[in-house]
Structure formats: C-alpha cells, structure tokens
Scaffold this motif. Structure first.
Motif, PDB file in Angstrom:
ATOM      1  N   THR A 129      79.329 -10.256-130.399  1.00 46.27           N
ATOM      2  CA  THR A 129      79.193 -10.759-131.770  1.00 46.27           C
ATOM      3  C   THR A 129      80.511 -11.280-132.339  1.00 46.27           C
ATOM      4  O   THR A 129      80.516 -11.942-133.371  1.00 46.27           O
ATOM      5  CB  THR A 129      78.665  -9.650-132.690  1.00 46.27           C
ATOM      6  OG1 THR A 129      79.525  -8.508-132.598  1.00 46.27           O
ATOM      7  CG2 THR A 129      77.250  -9.242-132.293  1.00 46.27           C
ATOM      8  N   ARG A 133      78.182 -12.549-135.784  1.00 43.16           N
ATOM      9  CA  ARG A 133      76.776 -12.790-135.450  1.00 43.16           C
ATOM     10  C   ARG A 133      76.703 -13.546-134.131  1.00 43.16           C
ATOM     11  O   ARG A 133      77.550 -14.404-133.843  1.00 43.16           O
ATOM     12  CB  ARG A 133      76.097 -13.586-136.562  1.00 43.16           C
ATOM     13  CG  ARG A 133      74.599 -13.777-136.386  1.00 43.16           C
ATOM     14  CD  ARG A 133      74.023 -14.555-137.556  1.00 43.16           C
ATOM     15  NE  ARG A 133      74.192 -13.828-138.807  1.00 43.16           N
ATOM     16  CZ  ARG A 133      73.322 -12.934-139.270  1.00 43.16           C
ATOM     17  NH1 ARG A 133      72.220 -12.652-138.571  1.00 43.16           N
ATOM     18  NH2 ARG A 133      73.533 -12.336-140.421  1.00 43.16           N
ATOM     19  N   HIS A 175      73.840  -8.884-135.171  1.00 39.78           N
ATOM     20  CA  HIS A 175      74.840  -8.919-136.234  1.00 39.78           C
ATOM     21  C   HIS A 175      75.559  -7.573-136.260  1.00 39.78           C
ATOM     22  O   HIS A 175      74.918  -6.519-136.197  1.00 39.78           O
ATOM     23  CB  HIS A 175      74.181  -9.191-137.585  1.00 39.78           C
ATOM     24  CG  HIS A 175      75.140  -9.126-138.731  1.00 39.78           C
ATOM     25  ND1 HIS A 175      75.294  -8.001-139.513  1.00 39.78           N
ATOM     26  CD2 HIS A 175      76.022 -10.043-139.224  1.00 39.78           C
ATOM     27  CE1 HIS A 175      76.215  -8.229-140.435  1.00 39.78           C
ATOM     28  NE2 HIS A 175      76.672  -9.457-140.284  1.00 39.78           N
ATOM     29  N   THR A 182      75.247  -2.195-136.897  1.00 38.70           N
ATOM     30  CA  THR A 182      74.803  -3.239-135.968  1.00 38.70           C
ATOM     31  C   THR A 182      73.296  -3.414-136.073  1.00 38.70           C
ATOM     32  O   THR A 182      72.542  -2.437-136.144  1.00 38.70           O
ATOM     33  CB  THR A 182      75.180  -2.873-134.518  1.00 38.70           C
ATOM     34  OG1 THR A 182      76.577  -2.603-134.449  1.00 38.70           O
ATOM     35  CG2 THR A 182      74.845  -4.012-133.562  1.00 38.70           C
TER      36      THR A 182
END
Length: 223
Positions: free
Chosen positions: A70, A106, A117, A152
C-alpha cells in the motif's frame, strides 16, 4: 660624694642607651598600622549548562512506510517532553513523545480485484538520547521503545471486506541535531526508523509495518 656622683653618671648613661635603643627599634618597626584581614577568595564562576534540565515541546513531520503493497506516506504532529544531563561536552537523557498521524496508502490488486487501504493513526516513543554538545549545537543519537496504531482495510470486489486494527510495540532508532537559539529555547531536526515487523492480515495479505519519519521540533527548557 664621688661614689654617689659615679652611680648617678652610670644610671644616666644606662637610661640614655636604653632610650636610644628603644627609639631605634621603634624606628625599625615604622609607624603603627592597624591589622587588616586579607580579602576572602572569590568563588569561581560556573556558567549554567545550556542543555541540562527538563523541557517540553511540539513537533511535526513526514513519514513513509516500508510496505511495498500500500506504500503509506503522510504527515503527523504532536508533542514531546524530556530531561537532559550535561557533563562537559556530553549530554544524555530521555524523551517521550506522542503524535497523531495520517500516514496512509492505497493499492489495487487486479488479480484478486481487491483494494487495500492502510493507515498509521498515531504513534509514540520513549527513547534514551546521547549526544555531544559544542556550545549551542547538540548532535545526538537516540533509541528506545515505539508503539503505533495500524488500521488496514481490504475489499474484494465489494463482496467481502476485511478490516484489521492493531496496536503494536516495536523499536525506534535514529538521530538528530538541536540548536539552542535562546537561553530557554531550542529547535531540532530528527530522523527515526520505527520497526514493527511484518503483519499477516485476516484477508491473507502480508504487509510490513515498519516506517520512517523526519521531523522538526521546538523545545522550551525550564530553568
């Protein structure tokens, strides 16, 4: 009669010699002077330490994660307090801080049609500091305990959603420079590496929670 005259003459000579000797002795001593005690030695002046004492301050900066999934990054801000001791040029002490953060990222995985995310909500450290001071400039290293809150979220095509929230303990290590620009004020620039290891999410994904920070701060030192 002659004998009495001789005695009187001898007595007069003796008195004359005695008077002359006393006058000579007094002349050698000089005029009378009263006793004056010597001045007390002055205490040696010791300049106050620039760095020693308790301090409190604020900080803000930028952080980024080691996660290749991410790739979180973003800003943070908070406060710190601590105490320093100074011995010669060496300064040592401890510092604690806490920061609210928005270090987030993201990512999209087309193979699973999944969107992930992640975010660091806050983090805190308690560290020792050891440095070398040259006048108003302090260069130091620091290490200690770190705690951070991770959030998360993984969504699979809108059909399933996995959310993980975890507060983890790890370590912090780094260093910085601090400049005392006024008797009670200093500003600093600091780098920290915060290690928390890998985390396997309930969705099956594995991410690395380590992240790095750079920040500036302002401290007020109490007398």
């Amino acid at each position: 009669m002659k004998s009495q005259f001789s005695k009187a003459l001898a007595l007069g000579v003796t008195m004359l010699v005695s008077t002359a000797g006393a006058s000579a002795f007094a002349a050698d001593l000089g005029p009378y002077q009263p006793y004056t005690p010597p001045p007390a030695p002055e205490a040696e002046y010791v300049a106050p330490s620039i760095w020693e004492g308790a301090y409190i301050g604020i900080n803000g900066g930028y952080g980024w994660s080691n996660s290749t999934f991410t790739e979180p990054e973003g800003g943070f801000g908070g406060g710190q307090l601590g105490y320093n001791w100074q011995r010669g040029n060496f300064v040592f002490g401890f510092e604690g801080d806490i920061q609210a953060a928005d270090i987030s990222g993201r990512a999209y995985n087309p193979f699973d049609d999944a969107t992930a995310h992640s975010n660091v909500n806050w983090f805190s450290t308690v560290r020792g500091r050891l440095g070398f001071a040259s006048g108003p400039l302090l260069v130091y290293g620091t290490a200690g305990l770190a705690v951070a809150d991770f959030d998360t979220d993984v969504n699979f095509s809108g059909l399933a959603n996995f959310r993980d929230n975890d507060t983890k303990a790890g370590y912090a290590a780094g260093g910085g420079v601090e400049w005392a620009f006024a008797p009670n004020w200093s500003m600093k620039a600091e780098y920290l590496y915060l290690g928390f290891g890998d985390e396997r999410l309930s969705s099956g994904y594995r991410i690395n929670d380590d992240f790095q920070t750079v920040r500036v701060g302002l401290n007020y030192k109490f007398h």
